[in-house]
Design a protein around this motif. Structure first.
Motif, PDB file in Angstrom:
ATOM      1  N   SER A   1       0.823  -1.276  -0.001  1.00  7.49           N
ATOM      2  CA  SER A   1      -0.157  -0.110   0.046  1.00  7.49           C
ATOM      3  C   SER A   1       0.968   1.296  -0.011  1.00  7.49           C
ATOM      4  CB  SER A   1      -0.907  -0.031   1.317  1.00  7.49           C
ATOM      5  OG  SER A   1      -2.057  -0.609   0.871  1.00  7.49           O
TER       6      SER A   1
ATOM      7  N   ASN B   1       1.000   3.777  -3.098  1.00  9.32           N
ATOM      8  CA  ASN B   1       0.490   5.110  -3.108  1.00  9.32           C
ATOM      9  C   ASN B   1       1.588   5.978  -3.340  1.00  9.32           C
ATOM     10  OD1 ASN B   1      -2.033   3.976  -2.196  1.00  9.32           O
ATOM     11  ND2 ASN B   1      -1.596   4.091  -0.079  1.00  9.32           N
TER      12      ASN B   1
ATOM     13  N   LEU C   1      -8.492   0.694  -1.882  1.00 10.15           N
ATOM     14  CA  LEU C   1      -7.193   1.459  -1.953  1.00 10.15           C
ATOM     15  C   LEU C   1      -7.486   2.927  -1.738  1.00 10.15           C
ATOM     16  CD1 LEU C   1      -5.917   0.322  -5.602  1.00 10.15           C
ATOM     17  CD2 LEU C   1      -4.948  -0.190  -3.405  1.00 10.15           C
TER      18      LEU C   1
ATOM     19  N   ARG D   1      -5.860   1.762   1.016  1.00  8.55           N
ATOM     20  CA  ARG D   1      -5.671   1.009   2.255  1.00  8.55           C
ATOM     21  C   ARG D   1      -5.866  -0.136   1.919  1.00  8.55           C
ATOM     22  NH1 ARG D   1      -4.184   5.263   3.034  1.00  8.55           N
ATOM     23  NH2 ARG D   1      -4.845   6.943   4.260  1.00  8.55           N
ATOM     24  N   LEU D   2      -5.084  -0.816   1.081  1.00 14.90           N
ATOM     25  CA  LEU D   2      -5.657  -2.535   0.409  1.00 14.90           C
ATOM     26  C   LEU D   2      -5.374  -3.306   1.695  1.00 14.90           C
ATOM     27  CD1 LEU D   2      -5.745  -4.266  -1.799  1.00 14.90           C
ATOM     28  CD2 LEU D   2      -3.093  -4.535  -1.693  1.00 14.90           C
TER      29      LEU D   2
END
Lengths: 282, 355
Positions: free
Chosen positions: A234, A238, B216, B218-219
């Motif tokens: 993540s 990101n 996503l 915050r997978l």
């Protein structure tokens, strides 16, 4: 109006010598470097590496030396709490410079720009800025992302360790100690994250621990590693997506970004059809 | 239907929109900011050959939608998931009447899901009942970061939202699609937090909760919740296009989802008109986990068939031609289910290496 990266008001700077590569005067450069301590909490990187600093301007005014900084983000709808946090941290970092009398930090092109910029100008603080939308301060949010940064750093080290020898199994990761890690950027990064959480840095300390330093029972190790992996994916995902969106949104902003190796892919700098810059400078 | 190398795939695009973001429909600067944000997503993640102009992007209309999805895009069935965004757009962002009329004209191809906002109180419940009757609703799309007067978001675990879920239950609306956006009160917490999905899914076990863009950014939080709740699904809206620019990231997303929630609870979506399904379907059928990512098992053809359409078809009760079906899948369970596959792959790799 189109904006050159890091524009400055020519001729008003107290220090006329400029760096050819950045176009910044010595003091503007000092101000820019002072922003190295301002982190995007989620991406765990300084705003100066991410290209979020749009301009730095130092000017002599009747009220003394004024530093004006404009910040920009990858989208208009980036989380307003993170946006506020970075902008207010930037103001604090600049205010602490000894030669600075006034600081103006403005966030450009965000859905909450007006609210945040007014709050910053009035030093209203987070709760004063967001009023009924805020209950507590942002300490808990910062702590959440400090924990995630540690989790991701820990997973990078353990995945390096696993890949170094194919006989190693996930279940063995629970026995790896700090002294077993090779000297590397990932190890340095893990040590910094441990320090930020107040965890000890002893050579015999286990690597796979939670944010309080607790280790895992043998049967829990693969699951703990797997969870840490999804956190790392993540964070890296990101980080690159946000960088890419900034480059898409602001033409030329890629020149203000430093390379990030974790999670990098060849397509990160794929060609985009040039487009008129949609954003206008407030 | 898409076919490649002798395999045939039933395609269900589980998240599409018919939006109108043209300036005359923008209510304020946020309407422009919202579509500009979408357009930057589109420009950032699309192959160059698939890029649209900004004008094309503002509004497509029904004819273009039908062509992009069904003539060019291999899609057998698609599901509207409208975002209302009444604070940003005069007539809303997703076009209810236009989309619902299109779905009524092509019931074999399109399903219209509606939306609700728990902050609308009793009047909103009446409106939901009326919409359910008018459109024979099977699902709703919720945008928890929707602005509403002074409020800029709500939670699925709010008591008001629970009242709406109870009415969904009565009306036979089984599928709750949830989209998380950034602004939710209070701002002191993580605005993308999916913990409220956990509460709602536990308390409404007869409803399906489809978390769009698989949580996503915050997978990890989504995977952790979804692995424990058998009625939580992952929608691949926004995650799909990473397959082009960031295939290694995409591989990790799919690898994590298969590990934590398994192959039966993942839905393909193009998120039309953010992207078009044609290139996404083609890319996904050709896609494979990179060999150096030994932590993940390779994707199988059966897994791809389930993700591309069979999973959503099952949940929505769509008619899938016999030749496109797979033998009935195992019932969904809880807990990570990728561990065995990975162990097998590790053994295979060792065998190949002569270990």
């Amino acid at each position: 109006m189109s904006i050159a990266p890091l524009e400055r008001s020519a001729g008003r700077s107290p220090d006329q010598s400029t760096d050819q590569s950045t176009g910044r005067s010595a003091r503007e450069d000092q101000a820019f470097r002072a922003l190295d301590v301002v982190m995007d909490p989620e991406l765990d990187e300084p705003v100066t590496d991410l290209g979020f600093v749009r301009s730095v301007d130092v000017a002599q005014t009747d009220a003394g030396v004024r530093v004006s900084v404009h910040l920009r983000l990858p989208t208009s709808f980036c989380s307003p709490n993170f946006a506020y946090l970075m902008a207010s941290d930037a103001k604090d970092a600049l205010t602490s410079l000894p030669w600075v009398d006034t600081v103006v930090v403005e966030l450009d092109d965000h859905h909450d720009s007006d609210l945040i910029n007014a709050g910053l100008a009035a030093d209203a603080g987070y709760r004063g800025t967001f009023r009924h939308e805020a209950e507590r301060d942002l300490d808990e949010l910062r702590a959440t992302f400090r924990r995630k940064a540690h989790t991701a750093a820990m997973e990078r080290c353990l995945t390096d360790w696993l890949r170094a020898d194919r006989d190693r199994a996930e279940a063995d990761a629970g026995r790896v100690r700090l002294r077993d890690l090779p000297a590397s950027d990932h190890t340095d990064s893990l040590l910094r994250r441990r320090e930020a959480l107040g965890l000890s840095l002893g050579a015999d300390d286990l690597v796979l621990v939670d944010a309080e330093g607790r280790s895992y029972a043998e049967g829990e190790v693969p699951m703990a590693l797997r969870r840490a992996r999804s956190t790392r994916i993540s964070v890296d995902g990101n980080a690159h997506f946000c960088r890419g969106l900034l480059r898409t949104r602001y033409e030329g902003s890629g020149a203000d970004q430093t390379q990030r190796s974790d999670g990098a892919e060849p397509g990160d700098h794929h060609h985009l059809i040039p487009l008129t810059v949609k954003e206008t400078h407030r | 239907m898409y076919s490649k190398d002798g395999e045939k795939y039933y395609i269900c695009d589980a998240h599409i929109a018919l939006w109108d973001a043209r300036p005359e429909n923008q209510r304020n600067v946020h309407g422009k900011q919202f579509i500009d944000c979408f357009y930057d997503y589109h420009r950032n993640l699309s192959p160059e050959s698939e890029l649209w102009t900004y004008e094309e992007y503002l509004y497509q209309g029904g004819d273009r939608l039908m062509k992009d999805l069904f003539t060019d895009g291999y899609v057998d069935h698609a599901i509207f998931q409208p975002a209302y965004l009444g604070e940003f757009y005069e007539r809303g962002f997703g076009q209810e009447e236009e989309a619902a009329a299109l779905a009524q004209a092509h019931p074999d191809k399109l399903t219209y899901n509606h939306h609700f906002d728990p902050r609308n109180g009793e009047a909103g419940l009446d409106a939901l009942r009326a919409a359910a009757e008018k459109y024979d609703l099977k699902g709703v799309k919720l945008y928890t970061a929707e602005w509403h007067g002074d409020s800029r978001g709500y939670k699925l675990s709010d008591p008001e939202t629970y009242r709406y879920f109870e009415v969904c239950r009565e009306l036979g609306i089984r599928n709750i699609h949830v989209h998380k956006g950034p602004t939710i009160r209070p701002l002191d917490r993580d605005a993308f937090d999916v913990a409220d999905v956990d509460h709602a899914a536990t308390d409404f076990t007869d409803l399906n909760f489809v978390v769009e863009h698989v949580g996503l950014p915050r997978l990890e939080d989504f995977c952790w919740i979804a692995t424990q709740e058998p009625n939580v699904y992952g929608g691949l809206a926004v995650a799909m296009p990473f397959i082009h620019t960031r295939p290694r990231y995409f591989a990790q997303i799919i690898g994590e989802l298969l590990y934590w929630i398994g192959e039966d609870r993942i839905f393909f979506s193009s998120d039309y008109a953010l992207w078009t399904p044609k290139w996404l379907v083609e890319s996904f059928v050709d896609f494979q986990i990179p060999e150096d990512m030994t932590e993940y098992a390779p994707l199988t053809t059966a897994q791809k068939k389930k993700i591309l359409g069979l999973n959503a078809a099952k949940v929505y009760g769509l008619d899938v031609p016999a030749e496109l079906q797979l033998p009935d899948a195992d019932e969904t369970t809880t807990g990570p289910r990728g561990a065995d596959d990975v162990a097998e792959r590790a053994q295979d790799t060792n065998a190949l290496a002569g270990v």
